[in-house]
Design a protein around this motif. Structure first.
Motif, mmCIF file in Angstrom:
data_model
loop_
_atom_site.group_PDB
_atom_site.id
_atom_site.type_symbol
_atom_site.label_atom_id
_atom_site.label_comp_id
_atom_site.label_asym_id
_atom_site.label_seq_id
_atom_site.Cartn_x
_atom_site.Cartn_y
_atom_site.Cartn_z
ATOM 1 N N SER A 262 0.817 -1.224 0.000
ATOM 2 C CA SER A 262 0.000 0.000 0.000
ATOM 3 C C SER A 262 0.844 1.264 0.000
ATOM 4 C CB SER A 262 -0.938 0.002 1.209
ATOM 5 O OG SER A 262 -0.203 0.295 2.392
ATOM 6 N N ILE A 263 2.158 1.128 0.145
ATOM 7 C CA ILE A 263 3.012 2.328 0.151
ATOM 8 C C ILE A 263 3.017 2.947 -1.243
ATOM 9 C CG2 ILE A 263 5.367 3.177 0.513
ATOM 10 C CD1 ILE A 263 5.728 0.772 2.439
ATOM 11 N N LYS A 264 2.881 4.240 -1.273
ATOM 12 C CA LYS A 264 2.826 4.971 -2.547
ATOM 13 C C LYS A 264 4.021 4.588 -3.425
ATOM 14 C CE LYS A 264 1.949 9.601 -4.201
ATOM 15 N NZ LYS A 264 1.775 11.006 -3.856
ATOM 16 N N ASN A 265 3.766 4.349 -4.696
ATOM 17 C CA ASN A 265 4.810 4.035 -5.681
ATOM 18 C C ASN A 265 5.356 2.616 -5.617
ATOM 19 O OD1 ASN A 265 5.553 5.721 -7.762
ATOM 20 N ND2 ASN A 265 6.293 7.263 -6.292
ATOM 21 N N THR A 266 4.942 1.871 -4.598
ATOM 22 C CA THR A 266 5.430 0.494 -4.475
ATOM 23 C C THR A 266 4.611 -0.412 -5.399
ATOM 24 O OG1 THR A 266 6.135 0.853 -2.240
ATOM 25 C CG2 THR A 266 5.693 -1.419 -2.845
ATOM 26 N N VAL A 267 5.323 -1.285 -6.146
ATOM 27 C CA VAL A 267 4.607 -2.219 -7.028
ATOM 28 C C VAL A 267 4.867 -3.676 -6.658
ATOM 29 C CG1 VAL A 267 4.468 -0.653 -9.010
ATOM 30 C CG2 VAL A 267 6.466 -2.155 -8.766
ATOM 31 N N LYS A 288 1.473 -4.950 -8.046
ATOM 32 C CA LYS A 288 0.455 -4.164 -8.749
ATOM 33 C C LYS A 288 0.817 -4.191 -10.231
ATOM 34 C CE LYS A 288 0.083 -0.752 -5.054
ATOM 35 N NZ LYS A 288 1.039 0.291 -4.662
ATOM 36 N N GLY A 289 -0.189 -4.123 -11.092
ATOM 37 C CA GLY A 289 0.061 -4.032 -12.532
ATOM 38 C C GLY A 289 0.613 -5.309 -13.109
ATOM 39 N N GLU A 290 1.471 -5.171 -14.135
ATOM 40 C CA GLU A 290 1.850 -6.361 -14.896
ATOM 41 C C GLU A 290 3.031 -7.145 -14.317
ATOM 42 O OE1 GLU A 290 3.602 -2.962 -17.548
ATOM 43 O OE2 GLU A 290 1.878 -3.247 -16.241
ATOM 44 N N PHE A 291 3.678 -6.643 -13.280
ATOM 45 C CA PHE A 291 4.798 -7.403 -12.710
ATOM 46 C C PHE A 291 4.262 -8.716 -12.111
ATOM 47 C CE2 PHE A 291 7.821 -8.608 -9.381
ATOM 48 C CZ PHE A 291 8.952 -8.717 -10.163
ATOM 49 N N SER A 292 4.750 -9.862 -12.674
ATOM 50 C CA SER A 292 4.157 -11.147 -12.302
ATOM 51 C C SER A 292 4.878 -11.803 -11.124
ATOM 52 C CB SER A 292 4.182 -12.102 -13.501
ATOM 53 O OG SER A 292 3.773 -13.388 -13.057
ATOM 54 N N VAL A 293 4.221 -11.808 -9.981
ATOM 55 C CA VAL A 293 4.808 -12.506 -8.836
ATOM 56 C C VAL A 293 4.667 -14.025 -8.984
ATOM 57 C CG1 VAL A 293 4.747 -10.640 -7.146
ATOM 58 C CG2 VAL A 293 2.711 -12.043 -7.465
ATOM 59 N N LEU A 329 16.802 -8.885 -6.838
ATOM 60 C CA LEU A 329 16.058 -7.685 -7.268
ATOM 61 C C LEU A 329 16.683 -6.906 -8.429
ATOM 62 C CD1 LEU A 329 14.553 -6.147 -3.996
ATOM 63 C CD2 LEU A 329 13.360 -7.332 -5.851
ATOM 64 N N PRO A 330 18.020 -6.724 -8.457
ATOM 65 C CA PRO A 330 18.597 -5.956 -9.575
ATOM 66 C C PRO A 330 18.223 -6.520 -10.953
ATOM 67 C CG PRO A 330 20.219 -6.200 -7.850
ATOM 68 C CD PRO A 330 19.050 -7.046 -7.444
ATOM 69 N N ASP A 331 18.041 -7.848 -11.046
ATOM 70 C CA ASP A 331 17.636 -8.452 -12.332
ATOM 71 C C ASP A 331 16.260 -7.954 -12.784
ATOM 72 O OD1 ASP A 331 19.904 -9.908 -12.169
ATOM 73 O OD2 ASP A 331 18.924 -11.780 -11.537
ATOM 74 N N TYR A 332 15.488 -7.456 -11.834
ATOM 75 C CA TYR A 332 14.117 -7.039 -12.151
ATOM 76 C C TYR A 332 13.959 -5.521 -12.124
ATOM 77 C CZ TYR A 332 12.930 -11.928 -11.781
ATOM 78 O OH TYR A 332 12.875 -13.283 -11.991
ATOM 79 N N LYS A 333 15.122 -4.833 -12.043
ATOM 80 C CA LYS A 333 15.031 -3.373 -11.871
ATOM 81 C C LYS A 333 14.197 -2.719 -12.979
ATOM 82 C CE LYS A 333 17.251 0.594 -10.303
ATOM 83 N NZ LYS A 333 18.062 1.557 -10.086
ATOM 84 N N ASN A 334 14.462 -3.100 -14.232
ATOM 85 C CA ASN A 334 13.726 -2.479 -15.345
ATOM 86 C C ASN A 334 12.242 -2.805 -15.284
ATOM 87 O OD1 ASN A 334 15.997 -1.303 -16.286
ATOM 88 N ND2 ASN A 334 16.464 -2.929 -17.783
ATOM 89 N N ALA A 335 11.964 -4.094 -15.057
ATOM 90 C CA ALA A 335 10.554 -4.515 -15.004
ATOM 91 C C ALA A 335 9.818 -3.770 -13.908
ATOM 92 C CB ALA A 335 10.479 -6.020 -14.775
ATOM 93 N N SER A 337 10.698 -0.822 -12.540
ATOM 94 C CA SER A 337 10.615 0.624 -12.834
ATOM 95 C C SER A 337 9.486 0.904 -13.796
ATOM 96 C CB SER A 337 11.904 1.130 -13.472
ATOM 97 O OG SER A 337 12.986 0.785 -12.680
ATOM 98 N N ASP A 338 9.319 -0.030 -14.772
ATOM 99 C CA ASP A 338 8.328 0.192 -15.833
ATOM 100 C C ASP A 338 6.907 -0.198 -15.426
ATOM 101 O OD1 ASP A 338 10.477 0.908 -17.257
ATOM 102 O OD2 ASP A 338 10.613 -0.927 -18.452
ATOM 103 N N ALA A 339 6.796 -0.982 -14.345
ATOM 104 C CA ALA A 339 5.471 -1.515 -13.996
ATOM 105 C C ALA A 339 4.491 -0.402 -13.689
ATOM 106 C CB ALA A 339 5.593 -2.439 -12.786
#
Ligand code: 5GP
Ligand code: MN
Length: 340
Positions: A262-267, A288-293, A329-335, A337-339
């Motif tokens: 729920s923290i602002k900007n957190t995906v 949130k959004g398209e980042f697939s957990v 996490l660094p491997d997913y930095k772009n995903a 950031s873009d989510a």
């Protein structure tokens, strides 16, 4: 539901059968609600039904109509084995692979009876003679609603069925707010209210029955929150010691991970919960959004689930599991950031 699926199930249910209905390990509101709802419906249609669970479910679900008829494998092993061996048909609900039933999987893998799967998780295994899988569905309970609808049974929905299905849908949609909640979900919910689900009472029974211990544990969890703004990620950890100090009971940590998300900007959010008894760290992931957990949990933590809600586990200590998580996490930095 697809026509062919309805026809296949129709054939299987043409005559009264001995049926068991099984949910996943650590059953949640959707697992219990969908299994009990389907159980009541099949009984109305003349079948002999037993609902089984691998293990116990949380206190906040113990008011659901019919929940006292559920038998659990960990406590009533012999009785569960007997039910399964006598069953002519086995419905598996709210999971997509037999190993999601824990130790019960060994029993289920050996049976000769046919399986029918009703589930909304991604990438279902192929063990059932009929697989009713729909990953776009809000919940398995909504699928049971559509199942009843497909079998012209809406008029047979009793208050017991309505209450169980309402609870399953409500708990899996975060009270009708997650993206899988559609107009169709709301129409089903409207019918369930007409059929006797007391919506306000159900919300109170689930959400307004906190114990003091649970709220204190939430305090500990929030205090342990770590925010990683570079990755738009937040995580929470709870050690076995902290669980013990706050007299942890099954279900107490349900929903905690949502505070991190729920923290602002957190995906992306995770909660790590130490389990010394099983010697694992249980993890819940949310996004949130398209980042697939689902993909993330499958790839790195022996788990899976949905795009925005998944679970997994670490087999090392909690500290090492968290270090591993941070290292990935660094491997997913772009995903991340873009989510959106
Ligand atoms: P939760 O984090 O609330 O336990 O679970 C979120 C979702 O992920 C649920 O749909 C649940 O069925 C699924 N899930 C939780 N843990 C696991 C796991 O260890 N393996 C798999 N495949 N799915 C899981
Ligand atoms: Mn579910």
């Amino acid at each position: 539901m697809k026509k062919v699926t309805i026809e296949q199930i129709s054939t299987l249910l043409a005559h009264p059968k001995r049926i068991v209905v099984v949910g996943h390990k650590n059953p949640d509101g959707d697992a219990i609600g969908s299994c009990l709802g389907l159980g009541f419906f099949l009984r109305e249609r003349g079948h002999d039904v037993q609902v089984l669970m691998p293990n116990d479910f949380p206190e906040f679900l113990k008011w659901l109509p019919g929940c006292d008829t559920v038998i659990t494998y960990d406590k009533n092993t012999a009785q569960v084995k007997k039910s399964i061996s006598e069953a002519e048909l086995i419905f598996t609900l709210d999971f997509n692979a037999l190993n999601r039933t824990g130790d019960l999987a060994e029993v289920l893998e050996k049976v000769t009876a046919s399986f029918v799967m009703i589930d909304h998780h991604q990438q279902p295994d192929d063990y059932a003679v009929v697989t009713y899988s729909d990953v776009s569905m809000s919940s398995t309970a909504q699928m049971v609603y559509h199942f009843i609808e497909a079998f012209d049974g809406l008029d047979e929905i009793s208050p017991e069925i309505a209450t169980n299905l309402y609870t399953g849908i409500m708990t899996d949609t975060g009270s009708f707010r997650f993206p899988a909640t559609t107009a169709v979900t709301h129409r089903a919910i409207a019918t369930l209210i007409e059929k006797g689900a007391n919506n306000s009472e159900i919300h109170q029974n689930i959400y307004d029955t906190n114990s003091e211990n649970r709220l204190k544990l939430l305090g500990v969890a929030l205090n342990n929150l770590v925010l990683m703004p570079d990755y738009r990620t937040a995580y929470i950890s709870i050690s076995q010691e902290e669980l013990d100090q706050n007299h942890f009971r099954k279900g107490d940590t349900e929903g905690f991970v949502n505070y991190a998300l729920s923290i602002k900007n957190t995906v992306f959010a995770a909660i790590f919960i130490e389990n010394r008894q099983e010697n694992i760290t249980k993890i819940s992931f949310r996004s949130k959004g398209e980042f697939s957990v689902n993909e993330f949990a499958r790839k790195h933590f022996n788990g899976g689930g949905h795009t925005n809600a998944a679970g997994g586990r670490g087999d090392q200590s909690m500290k090492e599991t968290i270090s591993e998580f941070i290292a990935i996490l660094p491997d997913y930095k772009n995903a991340l950031s873009d989510a959106t």
